[in-house]
Enzyme design. Structure first.
Site, short mmCIF file in Angstrom:
data_model
loop_
_atom_site.label_atom_id
_atom_site.label_comp_id
_atom_site.label_asym_id
_atom_site.label_seq_id
_atom_site.Cartn_x
_atom_site.Cartn_y
_atom_site.Cartn_z
CB SER A 8 -4.50 9.65 3.92
OG SER A 8 -4.28 8.27 3.79
CG HIS A 33 -0.20 10.74 3.29
ND1 HIS A 33 1.06 11.08 3.77
CD2 HIS A 33 -0.55 9.62 3.97
CE1 HIS A 33 1.44 10.21 4.69
NE2 HIS A 33 0.47 9.30 4.83
CG ASP A 35 -1.01 6.00 4.09
OD1 ASP A 35 -0.02 6.43 4.71
OD2 ASP A 35 -2.14 6.53 4.13
CG MET A 37 0.15 0.27 4.77
SD MET A 37 -1.39 0.13 5.70
CE MET A 37 -1.78 1.85 5.98
CG HIS A 66 3.54 7.02 5.62
ND1 HIS A 66 2.42 7.06 6.43
CD2 HIS A 66 4.53 6.49 6.38
CE1 HIS A 66 2.72 6.57 7.63
NE2 HIS A 66 4.00 6.20 7.62
CG MET A 68 3.46 2.79 7.29
SD MET A 68 1.70 3.13 7.39
CE MET A 68 1.44 3.87 5.79
CG MET A 137 3.20 7.22 12.27
SD MET A 137 2.24 7.71 10.83
CE MET A 137 0.68 6.86 11.12
CG ASP A 173 -0.45 9.75 8.60
OD1 ASP A 173 -1.69 9.73 8.53
OD2 ASP A 173 0.29 8.96 7.95
C1 DX5 Z 1 -2.28 5.08 8.83
C2 DX5 Z 1 -1.92 5.91 7.63
C3 DX5 Z 1 -2.67 7.19 7.53
C4 DX5 Z 1 -4.16 7.04 7.48
C5 DX5 Z 1 -4.77 8.22 8.13
O1 DX5 Z 1 -1.35 4.08 9.00
O2 DX5 Z 1 -0.53 6.24 7.63
O3 DX5 Z 1 -2.18 8.00 6.47
O4 DX5 Z 1 -4.67 6.91 6.17
O5 DX5 Z 1 -6.14 8.07 8.16
P1 DX5 Z 1 -7.07 8.86 9.16
O6 DX5 Z 1 -6.92 10.34 8.85
O7 DX5 Z 1 -8.41 8.33 8.88
O8 DX5 Z 1 -6.59 8.58 10.56
ZN ZN Z 2 0.27 7.77 6.23
#
Ligand code: DX5
Ligand code: ZN
Length: 216
Positions: A8, A33, A35, A37, A66, A68, A137, A173
């Site tokens: 990630s 990956h 993320d 947000m 991903h 969010m 998740m 994740d």
């Molecule tokens: C959290 C993200 C993850 C996050 C995971 O909302 O979707 O992808 O980066 O990080 P770790 O592996 O540190 O929990």
């Molecule tokens: Zn993620």
């Protein structure tokens, strides 16, 4: 089962992003990956499609994006054009799950659905014949470095049963590290996202450790 690993990017050093992304590729990661947000669906903000398009130029492994964000439908085309290979949307988001799947498929991208910790896994059942990936998740979305929620393990097992013989990846994740990896793999996960654990220290060594644990 062929287990894929998706570091990630959230845990990368953004002041040295190109260097860290090269490390990800050299370590033999299967996906990056990414993320996304929006500060509304989750209490954190990362980046938009323009930044994804820029980093896409320096990375050749597939991008697993991903989302969010509260209204993913509005941005699917932009993230697809930015170079996403897989786009996952939360079932808790607004605007319709079916409409999102249709929009992702229309762009020639693989669709996936994400389930947050408080959401029943059964929500995804009606869509199983249309998606390439389910993402469970294992922490509340929003931040890297949180602890694995133990109840996720049962959810992974139930989801793997639901998937049955379908060709669908089961991704996990949040909170995946040297201690929790074995448990999620044994439960049936085959795409492993990990941020803080893989980016701490040497990525290649950590990845090797992950592969060792997976092989049991
Ligand atoms: C959290 C993200 C993850 C996050 C995971 O909302 O979707 O992808 O980066 O990080 P770790 O592996 O540190 O929990
Ligand atoms: Zn993620």
């Amino acid at each position: 089962m062929n287990i894929k690993i998706a570091p990630s990017m959230l845990s990368a050093d953004f002041a040295n992003l190109e260097r860290d992304l090269k490390e990800v590729e050299k370590s033999g990661a299967d996906y990056l990956h990414v993320d996304i947000m929006d500060g509304h669906f989750v209490p954190n903000i990362t980046m938009g499609p323009d930044q994804v398009a820029q980093i896409r130029k320096t990375v050749s492994i597939p991008f697993d994006v991903h989302l969010m964000i509260t209204e993913p439908l509005k941005y699917i085309d932009q993230f697809a054009d930015a170079g996403a290979d897989i786009i996952t949307v939360h079932v808790e988001s607004e605007g319709g799950i079916q409409a999102c799947i249709d929009a992702i498929v229309k762009k020639g991208v693989k669709p996936g659905l994400v389930v947050s910790p408080d959401t029943e896994i059964s929500v995804i059942e009606p869509y199983l014949d249309q998606i390439s990936m389910v993402l469970i998740m294992c922490v509340y979305p929003g931040f890297g470095g949180q602890s694995y929620i133990p109840a996720s393990t049962e959810k992974i097992k139930v989801c793997r049963e639901m998937i049955g013989k379908r060709d669908i990846d089961l991704q996990v994740d949040g909170g995946i590290n040297f201690k929790t990896l074995k448990e999620v793999v044994d439960a049936g996960a085959n795409v492993i996202v990990s941020g803080s654990c893989l980016f701490k220290g040497d990525m290649k060594e950590n990845m090797g450790q992950f592969r060792k644990i997976i092989q049991g």
